[in-house]
Design a protein around this motif. Structure first.
Motif, PDB file in Angstrom:
ATOM      1  N   CYS A  55      58.805  24.594 -16.903  1.00  0.00           N
ATOM      2  CA  CYS A  55      57.773  24.754 -17.921  1.00  0.00           C
ATOM      3  C   CYS A  55      57.714  26.217 -18.369  1.00  0.00           C
ATOM      4  O   CYS A  55      57.908  27.142 -17.575  1.00  0.00           O
ATOM      5  N   ARG A  56      57.418  26.441 -19.635  1.00  0.00           N
ATOM      6  CA  ARG A  56      57.339  27.801 -20.161  1.00  0.00           C
ATOM      7  C   ARG A  56      56.286  28.641 -19.446  1.00  0.00           C
ATOM      8  O   ARG A  56      56.390  29.866 -19.392  1.00  0.00           O
ATOM      9  N   ASN A  57      55.282  27.987 -18.870  1.00  0.00           N
ATOM     10  CA  ASN A  57      54.241  28.738 -18.168  1.00  0.00           C
ATOM     11  C   ASN A  57      54.697  29.217 -16.794  1.00  0.00           C
ATOM     12  O   ASN A  57      53.980  29.958 -16.123  1.00  0.00           O
ATOM     13  N   ALA A  58      55.899  28.798 -16.365  1.00  0.00           N
ATOM     14  CA  ALA A  58      56.465  29.358 -15.135  1.00  0.00           C
ATOM     15  C   ALA A  58      56.719  30.854 -15.302  1.00  0.00           C
ATOM     16  O   ALA A  58      56.741  31.604 -14.319  1.00  0.00           O
ATOM     17  N   GLU A  59      56.897  31.290 -16.531  1.00  0.00           N
ATOM     18  CA  GLU A  59      57.108  32.713 -16.816  1.00  0.00           C
ATOM     19  C   GLU A  59      55.934  33.553 -16.330  1.00  0.00           C
ATOM     20  O   GLU A  59      56.099  34.713 -15.940  1.00  0.00           O
ATOM     21  N   TYR A  60      54.738  32.950 -16.324  1.00  0.00           N
ATOM     22  CA  TYR A  60      53.530  33.653 -15.890  1.00  0.00           C
ATOM     23  C   TYR A  60      53.136  33.269 -14.462  1.00  0.00           C
ATOM     24  O   TYR A  60      52.039  33.603 -14.022  1.00  0.00           O
ATOM     25  N   ASP A 119      43.609  36.210 -22.581  1.00  0.00           N
ATOM     26  CA  ASP A 119      44.513  37.324 -22.853  1.00  0.00           C
ATOM     27  C   ASP A 119      45.382  37.560 -21.618  1.00  0.00           C
ATOM     28  O   ASP A 119      44.931  38.140 -20.629  1.00  0.00           O
ATOM     29  N   LEU A 120      46.632  37.130 -21.680  1.00  0.00           N
ATOM     30  CA  LEU A 120      47.509  37.208 -20.516  1.00  0.00           C
ATOM     31  C   LEU A 120      48.063  38.607 -20.290  1.00  0.00           C
ATOM     32  O   LEU A 120      48.750  38.849 -19.292  1.00  0.00           O
ATOM     33  N   ASP A 170      45.971  40.993 -19.891  1.00  0.00           N
ATOM     34  CA  ASP A 170      44.917  41.519 -19.017  1.00  0.00           C
ATOM     35  C   ASP A 170      45.156  40.950 -17.614  1.00  0.00           C
ATOM     36  O   ASP A 170      45.053  39.734 -17.414  1.00  0.00           O
ATOM     37  N   PRO A 171      45.473  41.790 -16.621  1.00  0.00           N
ATOM     38  CA  PRO A 171      45.778  41.270 -15.274  1.00  0.00           C
ATOM     39  C   PRO A 171      44.675  40.413 -14.689  1.00  0.00           C
ATOM     40  O   PRO A 171      44.955  39.410 -14.014  1.00  0.00           O
ATOM     41  N   ALA A 172      43.417  40.769 -14.941  1.00  0.00           N
ATOM     42  CA  ALA A 172      42.303  39.991 -14.391  1.00  0.00           C
ATOM     43  C   ALA A 172      42.230  38.614 -15.036  1.00  0.00           C
ATOM     44  O   ALA A 172      42.009  37.596 -14.359  1.00  0.00           O
ATOM     45  N   GLN A 173      42.419  38.557 -16.354  1.00  0.00           N
ATOM     46  CA  GLN A 173      42.380  37.268 -17.038  1.00  0.00           C
ATOM     47  C   GLN A 173      43.589  36.416 -16.678  1.00  0.00           C
ATOM     48  O   GLN A 173      43.481  35.194 -16.535  1.00  0.00           O
ATOM     49  N   LEU A 174      44.742  37.040 -16.508  1.00  0.00           N
ATOM     50  CA  LEU A 174      45.937  36.312 -16.083  1.00  0.00           C
ATOM     51  C   LEU A 174      45.721  35.694 -14.704  1.00  0.00           C
ATOM     52  O   LEU A 174      46.047  34.521 -14.474  1.00  0.00           O
ATOM     53  N   ALA A 175      45.154  36.464 -13.785  1.00  0.00           N
ATOM     54  CA  ALA A 175      44.897  35.957 -12.427  1.00  0.00           C
ATOM     55  C   ALA A 175      43.915  34.795 -12.457  1.00  0.00           C
ATOM     56  O   ALA A 175      44.087  33.792 -11.744  1.00  0.00           O
ATOM     57  N   GLY A 176      42.866  34.924 -13.294  1.00  0.00           N
ATOM     58  CA  GLY A 176      41.895  33.844 -13.406  1.00  0.00           C
ATOM     59  C   GLY A 176      42.500  32.588 -13.990  1.00  0.00           C
ATOM     60  O   GLY A 176      42.229  31.470 -13.530  1.00  0.00           O
TER      61      GLY A 176
END
Length: 353
Positions: free
Chosen positions: A59-64, A91-92, A94-100
């Protein structure tokens, strides 16, 4: 939820694994087969060792690092069966938003595991622009002070990113007097509203549902105001699975739906571990259960309840021994069991079709 085996070395794998800790193979979930597979590189794609599949893509979201599922072999958009239902993400950069968001995706993928196991109808917004299932993961706006509210609206499920913050979620749980509040619980509840539309309203089960849950035509806004002004009736545990379920028949259905998924998914995990509850002091067998069955194949909801009650009595007691809250702090009255039975009939009818 099941345990899985690495087809390369036989090591036990868990649903969220990205790699086998024994042999080092990359692993991923094949949703159409409901299995985990070890992967081997094959040009610019992957070969799945579990079924000797060729040309599979992550899946493309494996990139994140937000997804460990494979796309369908004929997929053209690059997203797996769970992520193709995403609308807006935070907002990916932003490390905090990515983690959430990653935490939200863990819960969402566990939800989709259950929905796929039941073979429930899952249309995307592209397939059904009017009522396809879509998730928006939104962050609060610190500039305007706008707070995102988790909810459902005609197939659109909004999940507040702040719910991924353990401290904030606990604050809200205490503020609202809830015994239980989790990300997975939110997903299961909100998707219950969606399937009320699909399976009850549009599935010719409305009269039957109203006979069990009450008249959903009652004004929702008024019911909401009354609930937050007066709270739940003092005897609500005799008729509802949670205090919030007393607010309106729609919420009663969504709460019952969520608890049904809690029960089935947890019992499947217990069965994978071969769990058995047999207290030494239980002479009449009321607290005894042998969980060796597949809950997705059980015909009578009472069989689920008969296993669930001893299991949760035991796990609640273990949690208390560790100074923790009960794993399952709810009561299943006969009225609630009847409501669970209605949900059971809905999903079984779809699976059998």
């Amino acid at each position: 939820m099941k345990l899985f085996l690495c087809p390369a070395c036989g090591n036990v794998l868990y649903f969220e694994n990205r790699a086998c800790e024994r042999c080092g193979h990359r692993v991923a979930f094949l949703p159409e087969k409901e299995i985990m597979s070890a992967l081997e590189p094959d040009a610019d794609c992957w070969t799945t060792l579990a079924d000797k599949g060729k040309g599979r893509m992550l899946c493309r979201n494996a990139e994140y690092d937000a997804c460990n599922w494979l796309t369908d072999s004929d997929d053209a958009n690059g997203y797996c069966r769970a992520c193709r239902h995403n609308g807006m993400v935070p907002d990916l950069s932003d490390p905090a938003q990515l983690a959430g968001w990653r935490e939200l995706e863990v819960a969402k993928h566990r939800l989709f595991y259950s929905l796929i196991r039941w073979k429930l109808p899952l249309q995307t917004r592209r397939e059904n622009p009017a009522h396809g299932l879509i998730f928006n993961f939104l962050a609060d706006d610190p500039h305007s002070g706008h707070r995102v509210m988790t909810g459902h609206d005609n197939g659109l499920i909004t999940i507040a990113l702040t719910e991924a913050d353990d401290i904030e979620r606990e604050r809200r749980r205490l503020e609202m007097g809830e015994p239980y509040r989790t990300l997975l619980g939110h997903f299961r509840h909100e998707v219950g509203h969606y399937f009320w539309d699909v399976l009850v309203r549009d599935g010719d089960r409305l009269a039957e549902c109203r006979a069990v849950f009450g008249d959903d035509s009652a004004d929702y806004g008024q019911a909401l105001q009354r609930h937050y002004a007066e709270g739940a009736p003092p005897d609500w545990q005799q008729t509802h699975v949670s205090a919030y379920a007393t607010m309106h028949p729609w919420e009663d259905f969504a709460e019952t739906w969520a608890h049904y998924l809690h029960i089935v998914d947890t019992l499947e995990m217990a069965a994978e571990f071969g769990m058995e509850v047999r207290p030494k002091l239980d002479r009449d067998g009321e607290l005894t259960a042998r969980i060796r069955f597949n809950p997705y194949e059980v015909r009578d909801v009472q069989a689920l309840v008969n296993a669930w009650l001893p299991f949760t009595f035991a796990t609640n007691s273990v949690n208390r021994a560790m100074g923790l809250r009960d794993l399952y702090p709810f009561i299943l009255s006969p009225a609630v069991v009847a409501k669970l039975g209605f949900v059971h009939s809905l999903v079984r009818d779809v699976a059998a079709a």
